[in-house]
Design a protein around this motif. Structure first.
Motif, short mmCIF file in Angstrom:
data_model
loop_
_atom_site.label_atom_id
_atom_site.label_comp_id
_atom_site.label_asym_id
_atom_site.label_seq_id
_atom_site.Cartn_x
_atom_site.Cartn_y
_atom_site.Cartn_z
N PHE A 32 -48.15 40.13 -16.08
CA PHE A 32 -49.34 39.76 -16.85
C PHE A 32 -49.01 39.22 -18.24
O PHE A 32 -48.00 39.59 -18.85
N ILE A 33 -49.90 38.38 -18.74
CA ILE A 33 -49.70 37.74 -20.04
C ILE A 33 -49.58 38.78 -21.15
O ILE A 33 -48.75 38.64 -22.06
N GLU A 34 -50.40 39.83 -21.08
CA GLU A 34 -50.34 40.86 -22.14
C GLU A 34 -48.93 41.43 -22.24
O GLU A 34 -48.45 41.76 -23.34
N VAL A 46 -35.68 35.76 -25.41
CA VAL A 46 -35.14 35.13 -24.20
C VAL A 46 -36.30 34.52 -23.41
O VAL A 46 -37.46 34.87 -23.64
N PRO A 47 -36.00 33.62 -22.47
CA PRO A 47 -37.08 33.09 -21.61
C PRO A 47 -37.80 34.24 -20.88
O PRO A 47 -37.16 35.19 -20.41
N ILE A 48 -39.11 34.13 -20.83
CA ILE A 48 -39.94 35.12 -20.12
C ILE A 48 -40.81 34.37 -19.11
O ILE A 48 -41.48 33.41 -19.48
N LEU A 49 -40.80 34.83 -17.87
CA LEU A 49 -41.70 34.28 -16.86
C LEU A 49 -42.81 35.29 -16.58
O LEU A 49 -42.55 36.48 -16.38
N CYS A 50 -44.04 34.77 -16.57
CA CYS A 50 -45.22 35.59 -16.29
C CYS A 50 -45.91 34.97 -15.08
O CYS A 50 -46.16 33.77 -15.06
N TRP A 51 -46.22 35.80 -14.04
CA TRP A 51 -46.60 35.16 -12.78
C TRP A 51 -47.95 35.54 -12.19
O TRP A 51 -48.25 35.14 -11.08
N VAL A 63 -48.77 30.07 -24.05
CA VAL A 63 -48.02 28.83 -24.28
C VAL A 63 -47.50 28.81 -25.72
O VAL A 63 -46.33 28.45 -25.97
N ALA A 64 -48.34 29.25 -26.66
CA ALA A 64 -47.91 29.27 -28.06
C ALA A 64 -46.72 30.20 -28.25
O ALA A 64 -45.87 29.96 -29.11
N ALA A 65 -46.63 31.24 -27.44
CA ALA A 65 -45.52 32.20 -27.53
C ALA A 65 -44.34 31.79 -26.65
O ALA A 65 -43.40 32.57 -26.47
N ASP A 66 -44.40 30.58 -26.11
CA ASP A 66 -43.30 30.05 -25.30
C ASP A 66 -43.00 30.92 -24.07
O ASP A 66 -41.85 31.20 -23.74
N VAL A 67 -44.08 31.35 -23.42
CA VAL A 67 -43.96 32.13 -22.18
C VAL A 67 -44.06 31.17 -20.99
O VAL A 67 -45.01 30.39 -20.92
N ASP A 68 -43.10 31.21 -20.10
CA ASP A 68 -43.16 30.41 -18.88
C ASP A 68 -44.25 30.98 -17.97
O ASP A 68 -44.37 32.20 -17.83
N LEU A 69 -45.01 30.08 -17.34
CA LEU A 69 -46.12 30.52 -16.50
C LEU A 69 -45.93 30.02 -15.07
O LEU A 69 -45.41 28.92 -14.85
#
Ligand code: PLP
Length: 350
Positions: A32-34, A46-51, A63-69
């Motif tokens: 989750f995004i939270e 580091v890169p983070i993927l949220c799915w 997106v502003a926090a550079d989270v991969d979606l």
């Protein structure tokens, strides 16, 4: 990618994520995004993927926090693209193909539409398609024939995506079981969760020890009260336990609100430790919201308030493991560790 969803499988999100990165993880994965935003706030870069997301979630913040979606359908790509425009940056997107689990991901039939949506958003400059990925059905039995079929569907989906113009930085499929057992699923990145915490994904494929894993979580309490009672004393709600002999009862200040399953009544064991002596004792009677009782039996002379009760741990001192609890209760170790409640402080020991 160390998977740290669900409060790092109950171990504590930020401390576990930091330990994973220090231990060599180059990516973090969350549902989750939270969860992703909490990692960024804590300084993890580091890169983070949220799915996992439904429509209308805080994608601009992500997106502003550079989270991969992850996107499983064109509407998700469109929402992410819109959020990227609002955030004034390019969103990094992993397109997910459903290779057989029938959970998230586009079916093979819908895959071309998802690729088209991703490439269109990429051409418009709001999105960059950086990943192609999927998830296994028999992650806990990576030798299952379905796994080979999924690898084939995944490979075909990848080929289609690349021919259409997708240039993924990372292609990923494996969870813990297939990370440990099946190199053909490794591609560019693996996504172990449970194994990161030292537990086996499935005892049928191997014990934690056989994989060189060591359980990270020890759940410990201290006896809140001890007292002598006569034989045939009913214990806890509904008297589902009666003492066989005159004995000493010990009160443990952990209950179902803290993640001790009600089904553990008269079933699961804990380790009581006094000085250098230890004893395994079953839970006596109903598990309550905040507490349960153990029948200390003939060890009463040695044990007193404040002594340790190890509910589970790595097993070094003869305490049960989370896997032992899972076996006793007909569940999986994942459920045992993720359900530990918020009242239990997480203390990181290394
Ligand atoms: C939870 C999860 C994982 C990790 O699974 P484990 O069995 O704990 O290794 C990997 N990928 C996805 C998509 C997940 O949801």
């Amino acid at each position: 990618m160390a998977v740290v969803k669900a409060d790092a499988y109950g171990h504590g999100l930020v401390g576990s994520a930091k330990a994973a990165v220090e231990g060599g993880a180059s990516w973090l994965g969350v549902a989750f995004i939270e969860e992703a935003l909490a990692l960024r706030v804590a300084g993890l870069d580091v890169p983070i993927l949220c799915w996992l997301m439904a429509p209308g979630e805080p994608l601009v913040a992500a997106v502003a926090a550079d989270v991969d979606l992850s996107a499983s359908a064109p509407w998700a790509v469109a929402e992410i693209a819109q959020a990227a425009t609002a955030a004034g940056r390019v969103a990094r997107v992993h397109l997910k193909i459903d290779t057989g689990l029938s959970r998230a991901g586009a079916t093979a039939a819908d895959w071309p539409d998802l690729i088209e949506a991703g490439l269109k958003a990429q051409a418009e400059g709001s999105v960059r398609v950086v990943g192609v990925w999927s998830h296994l059905v028999h992650g806990d039995d990576p030798m299952h024939p379905t796994t080979a079929a999924q690898i084939a569907v995944f490979t075909e989906g990848l080929r289609f995506a690349e021919q259409a113009g997708v240039e993924p930085e990372v292609r990923h499929l494996a969870n813990s079981g297939s990370t440990l057992c099946l190199p053909a699923t490794h591609f560019d990145l693996v996504r172990p969760g449970i194994a990161v915490y030292g537990l086996t994904p499935a005892p049928v494929i191997g014990s934690a020890e056989s994989f060189g894993l060591r359980p990270a979580m020890t759940l410990r309490a201290r006896l809140a009260l001890t007292k002598k009672v006569p034989a045939d004393t009913g214990v806890s709600y509904n008297h589902r336990y009666r003492t066989a002999n005159a004995t000493t009862l010990g009160l443990v200040p952990l209950g179902y609100a803290d993640g001790i399953p009600c089904a553990a009544a008269n079933t699961a064991e804990v380790l009581v430790r006094s000085g250098n002596s230890t004893w395994r004792r079953p839970i006596a009677g109903t598990v309550c919201m905040d507490q349960f009782v153990v029948d200390l039996g003939d060890i009463d002379a040695d044990v007193r308030e404040g002594d340790d009760v190890i509910v589970f741990g790595p097993g070094d001192d003869g305490e049960p493991t989370a896997q032992d609890w899972a076996d006793a209760l007909g569940t999986i170790s994942y459920e045992v560790v993720t359900r530990i409640g918020i009242r239990v402080p997480r203390v990181f020991v290394g």
